[in-house]
Scaffold this active site. Structure first.
Site, PDB file in Angstrom:
ATOM      1  N   CYS A  90      37.743  78.742   2.208  1.00 21.16           N
ATOM      2  CA  CYS A  90      38.808  79.723   2.001  1.00 21.16           C
ATOM      3  C   CYS A  90      38.388  80.629   0.853  1.00 21.16           C
ATOM      4  CB  CYS A  90      40.135  79.032   1.692  1.00 21.16           C
ATOM      5  SG  CYS A  90      41.508  80.181   1.442  1.00 21.16           S
TER       6      CYS A  90
ATOM      7  N   CYS B  44      42.968  87.733   3.601  1.00 22.69           N
ATOM      8  CA  CYS B  44      42.111  86.594   3.960  1.00 22.69           C
ATOM      9  C   CYS B  44      40.712  86.878   3.437  1.00 22.69           C
ATOM     10  CB  CYS B  44      42.094  86.389   5.475  1.00 22.69           C
ATOM     11  SG  CYS B  44      41.037  85.026   6.034  1.00 22.69           S
TER      12      CYS B  44
END
Length: 338
Positions: free
Chosen positions: A88, A227
């Site tokens: 991530c 993101c």
């Protein structure tokens, strides 16, 4: 079954609006189930977040033990639905900022282990330990195929590119980001066999001059304000559409939650840079069994093989975690208002 609360220190932070819960578990004591994660990430019944980051020493994490010679800390990343995540880009930058805020990193270069391997970061100087820019070297995205991926929303359908940035992405370019719809449910991606474990879908508008605008539906989460891995994935897809020279270049990626920068080196490797903030800290109550009888969460601390944890064991764990909270109580600054 009796519900036994366990006080666990936590922090909350975000990277370009993509928010995370940080659980400080250096010795790997917590054994979290998907029920725990979904309860904690629930925006009404829990703390609320797009995902959860559990900070564990590599020597105490089976998934990271082999990386202990290169990194001290492991990012155990979970999506909001409780599923495991390999990498991530926004979350790892928040975790780096957390290590700085708690005094375990003094800023500058930092190596963190993930399920996608070790990532090198640089925690840049800022006005405080709890917020500022963080860069992470993301490696080189892979475009492994298959070709002929398609993304559909309603009666609209677009070709997409499969990009792997330690996690899978389907990137499609659109003329209008509103065509992505509400993104309250995952867009249809075909063929289904291409992503047996789900995929993060990026809808991208190319504004030219290496400036991209993004909307994203994250696997296991839903639409998120930004993101980090998705920013790198869309840059890789853009380069495939418009091959570049070998000179280093910078892309600007704007999303609802803020701006991220992606630097592409001559060898194709990427560095992601953007803001990382810590906004609050506290103690959250976990349970040896959740009170809701419809969702019995058999979790807590690692248990003896011969049975469930005793109240004495849980009490000792509670005291240890409270001491840990006191040790890391230096996170007192707050994010400045604008």
């Amino acid at each position: 079954m009796t519900s036994i609360p366990i006080g666990v220190p936590f922090a909350k932070g975000h990277g370009a609006g993509n928010d995370f819960i940080v659980l400080d578990d250096p010795d790997g004591a917590l054994d979290l189930t998907p029920t725990d994660i979904t309860r904690l990430c629930d925006r009404r019944g829990g703390i609320g977040a797009d995902g959860l980051l559990r900070l564990v020493r590599c020597t105490a994490a089976p998934d990271a033990f082999a990386m202990a010679d290169r990194a001290e800390w492991f990012m155990d990343y979970r999506n909001a639905d409780g599923s495991l995540g390999a990498m991530c880009g926004n979350g790892i930058r928040v975790l780096a900022r957390y290590l700085t805020s708690t005094g375990r990193h003094q800023g500058g270069p930092l190596a963190l282990a993930t399920r996608a391997g070790v990532r090198d970061l640089d925690v840049l100087p800022g006005p405080g330990t709890h917020y500022g820019e963080v860069s992470v070297r993301m490696g080189t995205p892979v475009l492994p195929g298959p070709d002929h991926i398609a993304v559909a929303v309603g009666d609209r359908k677009w070709p997409a590119v499969h990009v792997d940035v330690g996690n899978p992405h389907a990137v499609t370019f659109v003329d209008n980001l509103d065509h992505a719809g509400t993104l309250t449910s995952a867009p249809a991606v075909s063929p289904a066999s291409a992503y047996p474990h789900g995929v993060t879908v990026e809808f991208v508008r190319d504004l030219g001059s290496r400036h991209l605008v993004l909307r994203v539906h994250e696997r296991g989460v839903g639409e998120t304000p930004s993101c980090g891995t998705g920013a790198c994935a869309e840059v890789a897809a853009s380069i495939r559409r418009h091959p570049r020279t070998t000179a280093p270049v910078r892309y600007t990626v704007d999303a609802v939650g803020g701006r991220l920068l992606v630097d592409v080196a001559t060898d194709g490797s990427m560095t992601l840079t953007g803001p990382a903030y810590l906004t609050t800290q506290g103690t959250v109550r976990l349970y040896a069994s959740w009170p809701d009888t419809g969702l019995v969460g058999q979790r807590g601390l690692h248990r003896p093989a011969y049975g469930a944890p005793t109240p004495a064991l849980l009490a000792r764990a509670d005291r240890a975690l409270n001491r840990l909270a006191e040790r890391h109580s230096g996170l007192t600054d707050r994010e400045p208002t604008t």
